[in-house]
Design a protein around this motif. Structure first.
Motif, PDB file in Angstrom:
ATOM      1  N   HIS A 165      -4.487   8.715 -14.999  1.00 46.33           N
ATOM      2  CA  HIS A 165      -3.571   7.693 -14.955  1.00 46.33           C
ATOM      3  C   HIS A 165      -3.223   7.355 -13.276  1.00 46.33           C
ATOM      4  O   HIS A 165      -2.874   6.213 -13.041  1.00 46.33           O
ATOM      5  N   VAL A 166      -3.237   8.492 -12.477  1.00 50.49           N
ATOM      6  CA  VAL A 166      -3.053   8.187 -10.973  1.00 50.49           C
ATOM      7  C   VAL A 166      -4.219   7.473 -10.648  1.00 50.49           C
ATOM      8  O   VAL A 166      -3.633   6.299  -9.796  1.00 50.49           O
ATOM      9  N   ALA A 167      -5.388   7.586 -10.889  1.00 53.54           N
ATOM     10  CA  ALA A 167      -6.483   6.582 -10.414  1.00 53.54           C
ATOM     11  C   ALA A 167      -6.222   5.191 -10.910  1.00 53.54           C
ATOM     12  O   ALA A 167      -6.386   4.218 -10.189  1.00 53.54           O
ATOM     13  N   ALA A 168      -5.750   4.762 -12.194  1.00 51.72           N
ATOM     14  CA  ALA A 168      -5.338   3.609 -12.486  1.00 51.72           C
ATOM     15  C   ALA A 168      -4.441   2.976 -11.811  1.00 51.72           C
ATOM     16  O   ALA A 168      -4.302   1.879 -11.542  1.00 51.72           O
ATOM     17  N   LEU A 169      -3.476   3.877 -11.481  1.00 51.74           N
ATOM     18  CA  LEU A 169      -2.256   3.315 -10.618  1.00 51.74           C
ATOM     19  C   LEU A 169      -2.458   3.098  -9.326  1.00 51.74           C
ATOM     20  O   LEU A 169      -2.067   1.880  -8.661  1.00 51.74           O
ATOM     21  N   ARG A 170      -3.492   3.707  -8.598  1.00 54.43           N
ATOM     22  CA  ARG A 170      -3.949   3.421  -7.187  1.00 54.43           C
ATOM     23  C   ARG A 170      -4.522   2.135  -7.266  1.00 54.43           C
ATOM     24  O   ARG A 170      -4.285   1.428  -6.411  1.00 54.43           O
ATOM     25  N   GLU A 171      -5.519   1.908  -8.264  1.00 52.61           N
ATOM     26  CA  GLU A 171      -5.927   0.446  -8.206  1.00 52.61           C
ATOM     27  C   GLU A 171      -4.992  -0.589  -8.472  1.00 52.61           C
ATOM     28  O   GLU A 171      -5.401  -1.428  -7.927  1.00 52.61           O
ATOM     29  N   ALA A 172      -3.881  -0.460  -9.268  1.00 58.25           N
ATOM     30  CA  ALA A 172      -3.105  -1.335  -9.400  1.00 58.25           C
ATOM     31  C   ALA A 172      -2.037  -1.776  -8.280  1.00 58.25           C
ATOM     32  O   ALA A 172      -1.894  -2.750  -7.946  1.00 58.25           O
TER      33      ALA A 172
END
Length: 209
Positions: A165-172
């Motif tokens: 989830h954090v990886a997806a948020l960092r990308e966003a």
């Protein structure tokens, strides 16, 4: 002449409820039907209505029967009660579903309410507010356990889920459109999954404080 008596029930109600609990524990609440339970007991489906009106009453009795509290635990505080609820729901994964919109009045569930009200006594809140808090906290535990069980079925750990989830948020947030979310991620606060006790403490503080 004396009136002939009917044949006494072959089982006690508690035994029938225990068999229903075993089916729900193994196969889930949806798998529990009166026909399925009758087959488990080696009885006719209609004979079960000697013990309960319908499946709704059966589930009420199941919830109460598994909710027996160990007196050796003493009088727990709210956090202790929530921990007890979580362990109960993890042992009986059908419980979070069964509790929704259910009116419970058995001795064990009423005992839980009594202990919860005792734990809330020092707050000085009115009775209605105390009942609302207990309902909200039970809903929180049910939601938390439902998530835990779903992750277990998927074979995903808390840490793995959070990292993804954090990886997806960092990308966003790399676009710069979400500066406050980016600041939270930079702090590292969203990287480690919080322990149940930590989340429960914040819930209690928010509702009682």
């Amino acid at each position: 002449m004396p009136v002939p008596r009917g044949r006494p029930p072959a089982r006690s109600r508690s035994q029938v409820v225990a068999a229903a609990i075993a089916v729900a524990d193994a196969e889930g609440l949806d798998a529990l039907t009166m026909r399925r339970l009758a087959a488990e007991l080696g009885a006719g489906p209609m004979s079960l209505y000697t013990y309960v009106r319908d499946k709704e009453e059966l589930v009420d009795l199941m919830v109460d029967q598994v909710s027996e509290f160990d007196p050796a635990l003493g009088e727990p505080d709210l956090l202790g009660l929530l921990g007890w609820q979580r362990e109960l729901m993890l042992r009986h994964p059908w419980m979070p579903t069964a509790l929704g919109n259910r009116r419970l009045g058995g001795p064990n569930t009423l005992g839980y309410l009594e202990r919860g009200l005792t734990a809330l006594e020092p707050t000085g809140l009115p009775g209605g507010a105390k009942m609302e808090i207990l309902a909200l906290l039970t809903g929180f535990v049910a939601s938390y356990v439902t998530n835990e069980l779903a992750q277990a079925r998927a074979g995903v750990t808390d840490s793995e889920r959070v990292q993804e989830h954090v990886a997806a948020l960092r990308e966003a947030v790399a676009s710069g459109a979400y500066p406050r979310l980016a600041a939270v991620l930079a702090e590292g606060g969203a990287v480690a999954p919080p322990a149940f006790e930590d989340v429960a403490r914040r819930m209690i503080a928010g509702l009682v404080g």
